[in-house]
Design a protein around this motif. Structure first.
Motif, PDB file in Angstrom:
ATOM      1  N   LEU A   1       0.700  -1.226   0.021  1.00 52.67           N
ATOM      2  CA  LEU A   1      -0.085   0.015   0.201  1.00 52.67           C
ATOM      3  C   LEU A   1       0.837   1.285   0.114  1.00 52.67           C
TER       4      LEU A   1
ATOM      5  N   GLU B   1       2.144   2.104  -3.439  1.00 52.79           N
ATOM      6  CA  GLU B   1       0.964   2.344  -4.352  1.00 52.79           C
ATOM      7  C   GLU B   1       0.506   3.819  -4.025  1.00 52.79           C
ATOM      8  N   LEU B   2       0.759   3.980  -2.717  1.00 56.23           N
ATOM      9  CA  LEU B   2       0.301   5.699  -2.370  1.00 56.23           C
ATOM     10  C   LEU B   2       1.502   6.499  -2.900  1.00 56.23           C
TER      11      LEU B   2
ATOM     12  N   LYS C   1      -4.546   7.465  -6.875  1.00 57.12           N
ATOM     13  CA  LYS C   1      -5.044   6.434  -6.039  1.00 57.12           C
ATOM     14  C   LYS C   1      -5.390   6.866  -4.631  1.00 57.12           C
ATOM     15  N   ARG C   2      -4.621   7.746  -3.971  1.00 59.31           N
ATOM     16  CA  ARG C   2      -4.628   8.278  -2.620  1.00 59.31           C
ATOM     17  C   ARG C   2      -5.970   8.348  -2.072  1.00 59.31           C
TER      18      ARG C   2
ATOM     19  N   ASN D   1      -8.809   6.989  -2.417  1.00 58.69           N
ATOM     20  CA  ASN D   1      -9.325   5.627  -2.374  1.00 58.69           C
ATOM     21  C   ASN D   1      -8.284   4.751  -1.222  1.00 58.69           C
ATOM     22  N   LEU D   2      -7.087   4.761  -1.235  1.00 57.13           N
ATOM     23  CA  LEU D   2      -6.039   4.056  -0.473  1.00 57.13           C
ATOM     24  C   LEU D   2      -5.989   4.474   0.825  1.00 57.13           C
TER      25      LEU D   2
ATOM     26  N   VAL E   1      -8.018   2.742   3.114  1.00 54.81           N
ATOM     27  CA  VAL E   1      -7.714   1.206   3.293  1.00 54.81           C
ATOM     28  C   VAL E   1      -6.444   1.030   4.000  1.00 54.81           C
ATOM     29  N   LEU E   2      -5.405   2.065   4.086  1.00 55.16           N
ATOM     30  CA  LEU E   2      -4.246   1.959   4.985  1.00 55.16           C
ATOM     31  C   LEU E   2      -4.678   2.178   6.363  1.00 55.16           C
TER      32      LEU E   2
END
Length: 186
Positions: free
Chosen positions: A19, A22-23, A29-30, A32-33, A36-37
């Protein structure tokens, strides 16, 4: 069956690292992520604090390491709150993300080189499986929570894990502040 607690913890660590990548590499995508993180790290931390750290401390003799790890959880919670409150498009986001990545990476490295080997070496296979079940159940129970959702009972458990005394009469906000003070002093 959930599995060995050491393996479950390490699986979460690898997912958090994914993650983070990805960030860092996909700013689009931040939005949405980040939830999640924060949800994953919060659930992971609360499950460790409730189920794993007491056993590591009392059964595996990892008292000093658990106290240090608990302080790092408090610091990570503070950074997670900052990250969630920062606009993902702002330059401040990268700074807070980098601080969080550094703090969590340091924590993971220490936990995987000190606490987890102690659990693996000093607890039986059956006990590690039992802790794995408890960790997985606690983690599932805490999914959806954010760092700011911490209850007074959870803060008291954090204080026990970190060997912070004299906190039983404190209110929730006072307790949270004392834990943060202890974490920043270390």
């Amino acid at each position: 069956m959930a599995g060995d607690v050491v393996e479950l913890i390490m699986q979460d660590h690898r997912e958090v690292e994914r993650l983070f990548d990805e960030l860092k590499n996909h700013p689009e995508k931040r939005p949405n992520l980040v939830p999640v993180l924060t949800t994953l790290l919060t659930a992971h931390s609360r499950a460790e604090e409730a189920e794993v750290y007491p056993a590591a401390k009392d059964e595996a003799g990892e008292s000093d390491e658990v106290a240090h790890s608990q302080e790092e959880h408090v610091e990570a919670d503070k950074l997670l709150e900052q990250l969630a409150a920062t606009d993902p498009q702002s330059p401040d986001f990268d700074q807070v993300l980098n601080e969080l990545v550094d703090a969590v990476t340091h924590h993971v490295e220490e936990e995987e080189s000190k606490v987890l080997p102690g659990i693996r070496d000093r607890l039986s296979d059956d006990r590690r499986l039992e802790l794995g079940e408890a960790f997985a159940a606690s983690r599932a129970e805490h999914l959806g929570q954010q760092p700011a959702d911490t209850t007074k009972d959870q803060l008291l458990q954090q204080a026990r894990n970190a060997d912070v005394s004299g906190v039983s009469g404190m209110g929730k906000d006072e307790l949270k502040e004392e834990l943060r003070k202890q974490a920043s002093d270390s």
